[in-house]
Design an enzyme around this catalytic site. Structure first.
Site, PDB file in Angstrom:
ATOM      1  N   SER A 124     -37.378 -17.213 -42.906  1.00 39.08           N
ATOM      2  CA  SER A 124     -36.557 -17.580 -44.059  1.00 39.08           C
ATOM      3  C   SER A 124     -36.047 -19.000 -43.913  1.00 39.08           C
ATOM      4  CB  SER A 124     -35.361 -16.624 -44.138  1.00 39.08           C
ATOM      5  OG  SER A 124     -34.394 -17.109 -45.043  1.00 39.08           O
ATOM      6  N   TYR A 149     -27.969 -12.217 -39.655  1.00 38.53           N
ATOM      7  CA  TYR A 149     -29.300 -12.042 -40.257  1.00 38.53           C
ATOM      8  C   TYR A 149     -30.146 -13.291 -40.011  1.00 38.53           C
ATOM      9  CZ  TYR A 149     -32.683 -12.852 -43.963  1.00 38.53           C
ATOM     10  OH  TYR A 149     -33.814 -13.220 -44.657  1.00 38.53           O
ATOM     11  N   LYS A 153     -33.768 -14.077 -37.624  1.00 34.21           N
ATOM     12  CA  LYS A 153     -34.995 -14.774 -38.047  1.00 34.21           C
ATOM     13  C   LYS A 153     -35.274 -15.943 -37.094  1.00 34.21           C
ATOM     14  CE  LYS A 153     -36.030 -12.381 -41.737  1.00 34.21           C
ATOM     15  NZ  LYS A 153     -37.169 -11.446 -41.654  1.00 34.21           N
ATOM     16  N   GLY A 294     -20.154 -19.727 -46.871  1.00 26.38           N
ATOM     17  CA  GLY A 294     -21.480 -19.898 -46.249  1.00 26.38           C
ATOM     18  C   GLY A 294     -22.509 -20.546 -47.145  1.00 26.38           C
TER      19      GLY A 294
END
Ligand code: UD1
Length: 338
Positions: A124, A149, A153, A294
């Site tokens: 991502s 998350y 990745k 964020g």
């Protein structure tokens, strides 16, 4: 090629499944349906007119993975399986690290034991963290992610680079997706999030359908042309075709390549809202709210490497994305549960 899709019933995977089969490949799916529906695979079968071998299993389950590789001569794997909700990953980080890392390790061990060393990984653009500059290039230094998350990745990318360093027989393509939206033109498969959507397009389609009252635009004081956040939205069918190219590439090369899959063009939240209203001739009530923690001003790809290395580029427009997303939503008001 015979290609195993982990998490094969998910949004991006189901579209990839269609493109792979239409390109002449054979597909095997493993999915535990934690965040997807068997109905998605049934609809893929309907679109392509072929049946697909599906295993209901967890990729962390070594015995189940061994059985899949024993029963099928797998040439390559596309690893989609993983937990993917940013907010949830902040609440239950250990679950995210355990699940996403464990499944990848189990998958790679099983692949190595069966001599299958071609892997395409669903990464991502989130690994770029808060960018210093855009467009984002694959060789830019990633200064750190903003949530667990994203870190999973990032860590998986580094693990897979290590696997290739240790054994040059491996071929790995790390695909960094930007913001996939839209749906298959048939309206039979699309994005079906659990509960209230976190991401912009599924939220918009639920507002348009009258299932949610209004969209909240998260901030209009960003450093962008209209003050709202800018992202690189990419049609999921374009993205799916990028996976077909990545599989072809992996089969013919060794080593590890990181490749952005984006259009290279950024659109704001309000660009998307206005395009959706115009293309679908539907009203979309929205209010401006505070920023979401964020979020960054702008995030879009430098798409040149995908063109040079994979021979792929996105072709669909924002109009296509808005039209196809609404076509899916309006024909499937309750997603696959309808
Ligand atoms: C998010 C994740 C990213 C993940 C991707 C796909 C963050 C910080 N990033 O990307 O890691 O890979 O989803 O799941 O969460 N927006 C609104 N109102 C809404 C929803 C979104 O204004 O109700 C805005 C956002 O502020 C942003 C844009 O729409 O500017 C896109 O948001 P979203 O679809 O959630 O994607 P990202 O945040 O880019």
């Amino acid at each position: 090629m015979k290609i195993l899709l982990t998490g094969g019933a998910g949004f991006i995977a189901s579209h990839t499944c269609v493109e792979l089969i239409e390109a002449g490949h054979e597909v095997v799916i493993v999915d535990n349906y934690v965040n997807s529906q068997p109905e998605a695979v049934r609809r893929v079968e309907e679109i392509v007119g072929k049946s697909i071998r599906v295993y209901e299993a967890d990729v962390c389950d070594k015995a189940a993975m061994n059985r899949i590789f024993d029963e099928n001569a797998i040439d390559a794997v596309i690893h989609f399986a993983g937990l993917k909700a940013v907010g949830e990953s902040v609440q239950i980080p250990l679950t995210y690290y355990r699940n996403n890392l464990d499944s990848t390790l189990t998958l790679c061990e099983t692949m190595a034991a069966h001599g299958c060393k071609n892997l395409v990984f669903s990464s991502s653009a989130t690994v770029y963290g808060v960018p210093d500059e855009v467009p984002l290039r694959e060789d830019m230094f990633c200064k750190g992610c903003t949530n667990p998350y994203g870190w999973t990745k990032y860590m998986i990318e580094r693990i897979l680079e290590g696997v290739v360093n240790a054994d040059p027989e491996w071929s790995v393509v790390l695909l960094r997706y930007f913001n996939p939206i839209g749906a298959h033109a048939s309206g039979r498969i699309g994005e079906d999030p659990n509960g209230i959507p976190n991401n912009l397009m599924p939220y918009i389609t639920k507002v348009a359908a009258g299932q949610l009252k209004q969209l909240t635009v998260f901030g209009d004081d960003y450093n962008t042309h209209d003050g709202t956040g800018v992202r690189d939205y990419i049609h999921v069918v374009d993205l799916a075709k990028g996976h077909v190219k990545a599989c072809d590439y992996a089969a013919g090369h060794k080593g590890c390549e990181i490749v952005n899959l984006g259009t290279g063009v950024g659109y704001s939240v309000l660009d998307l809202v206005k395009t959706f209203q115009r293309v679908n001739n539907i009203d979309l009530p929205y209010v401006i709210g505070p920023r979401r923690a964020g979020d960054v001003d702008a995030c879009f790809a430098d798409p040149r490497k995908a063109r040079e290395v994979l021979g792929w580029e996105a072709t669909k427009t924002l109009d296509d994305m808005c039209r196809d997303a609404w076509n899916w939503q309006s024909h499937n008001p309750k997603g696959y549960k309808a």
